[in-house]
Design a protein around this motif. Structure first.
Motif, PDB file in Angstrom:
ATOM      1  N   UNK A 175      17.463 -17.818  16.005  1.00 46.14           N
ATOM      2  CA  UNK A 175      17.577 -16.587  15.190  1.00 46.14           C
ATOM      3  C   UNK A 175      17.240 -15.326  15.982  1.00 46.14           C
ATOM      4  N   UNK A 176      16.028 -15.249  16.560  1.00 47.96           N
ATOM      5  CA  UNK A 176      15.675 -14.048  17.335  1.00 47.96           C
ATOM      6  C   UNK A 176      16.694 -13.843  18.456  1.00 47.96           C
ATOM      7  N   UNK A 190      21.057 -10.847  21.044  1.00 45.50           N
ATOM      8  CA  UNK A 190      22.332 -10.843  21.773  1.00 45.50           C
ATOM      9  C   UNK A 190      23.383  -9.994  21.043  1.00 45.50           C
ATOM     10  N   UNK A 191      23.372 -10.047  19.728  1.00 42.29           N
ATOM     11  CA  UNK A 191      24.375  -9.311  18.940  1.00 42.29           C
ATOM     12  C   UNK A 191      24.075  -7.818  18.845  1.00 42.29           C
ATOM     13  N   UNK A 245      21.828  -5.914  20.854  1.00 43.13           N
ATOM     14  CA  UNK A 245      21.337  -5.165  22.022  1.00 43.13           C
ATOM     15  C   UNK A 245      22.296  -5.447  23.172  1.00 43.13           C
ATOM     16  N   UNK A 246      21.985  -4.850  24.326  1.00 44.57           N
ATOM     17  CA  UNK A 246      22.826  -5.129  25.490  1.00 44.57           C
ATOM     18  C   UNK A 246      22.038  -5.944  26.503  1.00 44.57           C
ATOM     19  N   UNK A 247      21.302  -6.935  26.002  1.00 40.59           N
ATOM     20  CA  UNK A 247      20.537  -7.819  26.900  1.00 40.59           C
ATOM     21  C   UNK A 247      21.503  -8.519  27.853  1.00 40.59           C
ATOM     22  N   UNK A 248      21.021  -8.783  29.084  1.00 38.33           N
ATOM     23  CA  UNK A 248      21.866  -9.502  30.039  1.00 38.33           C
ATOM     24  C   UNK A 248      21.853 -10.995  29.714  1.00 38.33           C
ATOM     25  N   UNK A 249      20.649 -11.502  29.465  1.00 36.74           N
ATOM     26  CA  UNK A 249      20.486 -12.939  29.221  1.00 36.74           C
ATOM     27  C   UNK A 249      19.324 -13.160  28.268  1.00 36.74           C
ATOM     28  N   UNK A 250      19.454 -14.139  27.384  1.00 30.19           N
ATOM     29  CA  UNK A 250      18.321 -14.515  26.527  1.00 30.19           C
ATOM     30  C   UNK A 250      18.114 -16.025  26.683  1.00 30.19           C
ATOM     31  N   UNK A 251      17.217 -16.410  27.582  1.00 32.27           N
ATOM     32  CA  UNK A 251      16.886 -17.831  27.739  1.00 32.27           C
ATOM     33  C   UNK A 251      16.102 -18.253  26.509  1.00 32.27           C
ATOM     34  N   UNK A 282      29.113 -20.103  17.162  1.00 32.33           N
ATOM     35  CA  UNK A 282      29.547 -19.480  15.895  1.00 32.33           C
ATOM     36  C   UNK A 282      29.453 -17.955  15.964  1.00 32.33           C
ATOM     37  N   UNK A 283      28.453 -17.469  16.724  1.00 36.29           N
ATOM     38  CA  UNK A 283      28.244 -16.010  16.816  1.00 36.29           C
ATOM     39  C   UNK A 283      28.841 -15.409  18.091  1.00 36.29           C
ATOM     40  N   UNK A 284      29.517 -16.244  18.845  1.00 41.08           N
ATOM     41  CA  UNK A 284      30.187 -15.812  20.083  1.00 41.08           C
ATOM     42  C   UNK A 284      29.235 -15.098  21.049  1.00 41.08           C
ATOM     43  N   UNK A 285      28.074 -15.719  21.281  1.00 38.79           N
ATOM     44  CA  UNK A 285      27.136 -15.119  22.237  1.00 38.79           C
ATOM     45  C   UNK A 285      26.777 -16.133  23.334  1.00 38.79           C
ATOM     46  N   UNK A 286      27.710 -17.069  23.595  1.00 40.68           N
ATOM     47  CA  UNK A 286      27.431 -18.102  24.611  1.00 40.68           C
ATOM     48  C   UNK A 286      27.155 -17.508  25.980  1.00 40.68           C
ATOM     49  N   UNK A 287      27.734 -16.322  26.250  1.00 37.48           N
ATOM     50  CA  UNK A 287      27.520 -15.732  27.580  1.00 37.48           C
ATOM     51  C   UNK A 287      26.130 -15.125  27.724  1.00 37.48           C
ATOM     52  N   UNK A 288      25.503 -14.832  26.604  1.00 41.37           N
ATOM     53  CA  UNK A 288      24.183 -14.175  26.661  1.00 41.37           C
ATOM     54  C   UNK A 288      23.051 -15.152  26.366  1.00 41.37           C
ATOM     55  N   UNK A 289      23.207 -15.954  25.314  1.00 47.55           N
ATOM     56  CA  UNK A 289      22.114 -16.855  24.910  1.00 47.55           C
ATOM     57  C   UNK A 289      22.264 -18.199  25.612  1.00 47.55           C
ATOM     58  N   UNK A 290      21.216 -18.598  26.320  1.00 43.78           N
ATOM     59  CA  UNK A 290      21.253 -19.910  26.988  1.00 43.78           C
ATOM     60  C   UNK A 290      20.197 -20.827  26.369  1.00 43.78           C
ATOM     61  N   UNK A 291      20.620 -21.779  25.520  1.00 42.71           N
ATOM     62  CA  UNK A 291      19.652 -22.688  24.911  1.00 42.71           C
ATOM     63  C   UNK A 291      19.134 -23.695  25.954  1.00 42.71           C
TER      64      UNK A 291
END
Ligand SMILES: C[S@@+](CC[C@H](N)C(=O)[O-])C[C@H]1O[C@@H](n2cnc3c(N)ncnc32)[C@H](O)[C@@H]1O
Length: 289
Positions: free
Chosen positions: A139-140, A145-146, A148-154, A172-181
């Protein structure tokens, strides 16, 4: 927390006795199309009637679950029992233009933290690398990612089920390039692959964040950055829970030889009588002395 609580009591007033009506909890969570109610022991056999009233009050609710245990254990999961409607525990919740798929029986989820999640997202600056040490179903991380303009969110979590949902939610939120689970214990993940990379570290596990402060410092860049530290604190009459957490954490940070300023602190929510969830925003100038 739904606002239609009076609607619920109104619907129950001809079904329950006045003393029973008094016992009905005023608040309950709605996650997607699932309502999670708490029912006092004396009313357990009336659970179905209460659940039906909830479904009448909130027409989009398709399932009502009863919380059978508090949120517990390292995975922060609560015991749930089906009461009415469709028999399932998976749903899709919408928040600030993001969608979160979650199985409430297998993962932590609280719809009550939405404002706090957005508050953090608003602080993130362009190009930042963020580490979310206790990310749940994302969630956070996804809101950051949606919005802000963060580069990466590990985004680390120890619960494989939460990480599975987080992966799906990033798609689902199309943020695969930013959020890395990343699945694992935040301490191990930071020591093995995320030392000295972060501009900002989130610690949304109030029960344990204190034990992980050392690793949050290790995750920050040499030039420092921000830590958002969550904790629970009790406060007797006249005591300030924010001040108590500030003192406790400052002592810990000093013992780890960090240079820092506690920029602000606030009550995120009240979790019981004189019991609060607190967040501190800490600017760390030198993380490692
Ligand atoms: C209170 S929940 C918060 C989840 C998410 N940030 C949210 O707000 O929805 C804490 C999460 O930390 C995870 N967790 C607990 N211990 C952990 C650890 N040592 N390392 C990584 N994750 C952990 C749990 O599985 C849980 O999903």
């Amino acid at each position: 927390m739904p606002k239609a609580k009076h609607g619920l009591k109104e619907k129950l007033k001809d079904i329950l006795s006045p003393s029973e009506l008094n016992l009905v909890y005023r608040s309950y969570d709605i996650v997607g199309d699932i309502a999670v109610i708490r029912v006092p022991d004396r009313l357990v056999e009336k659970s179905r009637l209460i659940a039906e009233a909830v479904m009448e009050t909130h027409k989009h609710v398709k399932t009502v679950l009863r919380q059978a245990t508090p949120v517990r254990g390292d995975l922060r999961i609560r015991g749930l029992e089906w009461v009415a409607g469709e028999k399932r525990t998976e749903t899709i919740h919408k928040e600030y233009g993001c969608i979160f798929k979650v199985d409430l029986e297998r993962c932590y989820f609280s719809p009550r933290l939405l404002h706090e999640r957005m508050r953090i997202a608003n602080l993130v600056e362009e190009g930042e690398t963020v580490i979310n040490m206790f990310a749940g179903v994302g969630c956070y991380s996804i809101i950051i990612a949606k919005h802000s303009k963060a580069r990466k969110v590990y985004s680390i979590d120890i619960n494989p089920e939460a990480v599975r949902y987080m992966r799906e939610n990033t798609k689902l939120n199309r943020v695969e390039n930013t959020v890395e689970p990343i699945e694992g214990d935040a301490r191990d993940v930071i020591l093995e692959r995320l030392r000295g990379v972060a501009d900002r570290v989130l610690m949304p596990l109030p029960e344990k964040a204190y034990e992980y402060v050392e690793y949050a410092l290790k995750a920050l860049k040499e030039c420092g950055g921000w830590i958002h530290y969550y904790d629970f604190e009790r406060a007797l009459r006249g005591e300030d829970p924010i001040k108590k957490v500030k003192e406790k954490l400052s002592k810990r940070l000093r013992s780890l030889k960090a240079e820092f300023t506690v920029s602000s602190g606030r009550v995120v929510r009240t979790v019981g009588p004189r019991f609060y969830q607190i967040v501190l925003d800490i600017l760390v100038e030198r993380p490692r002395g």
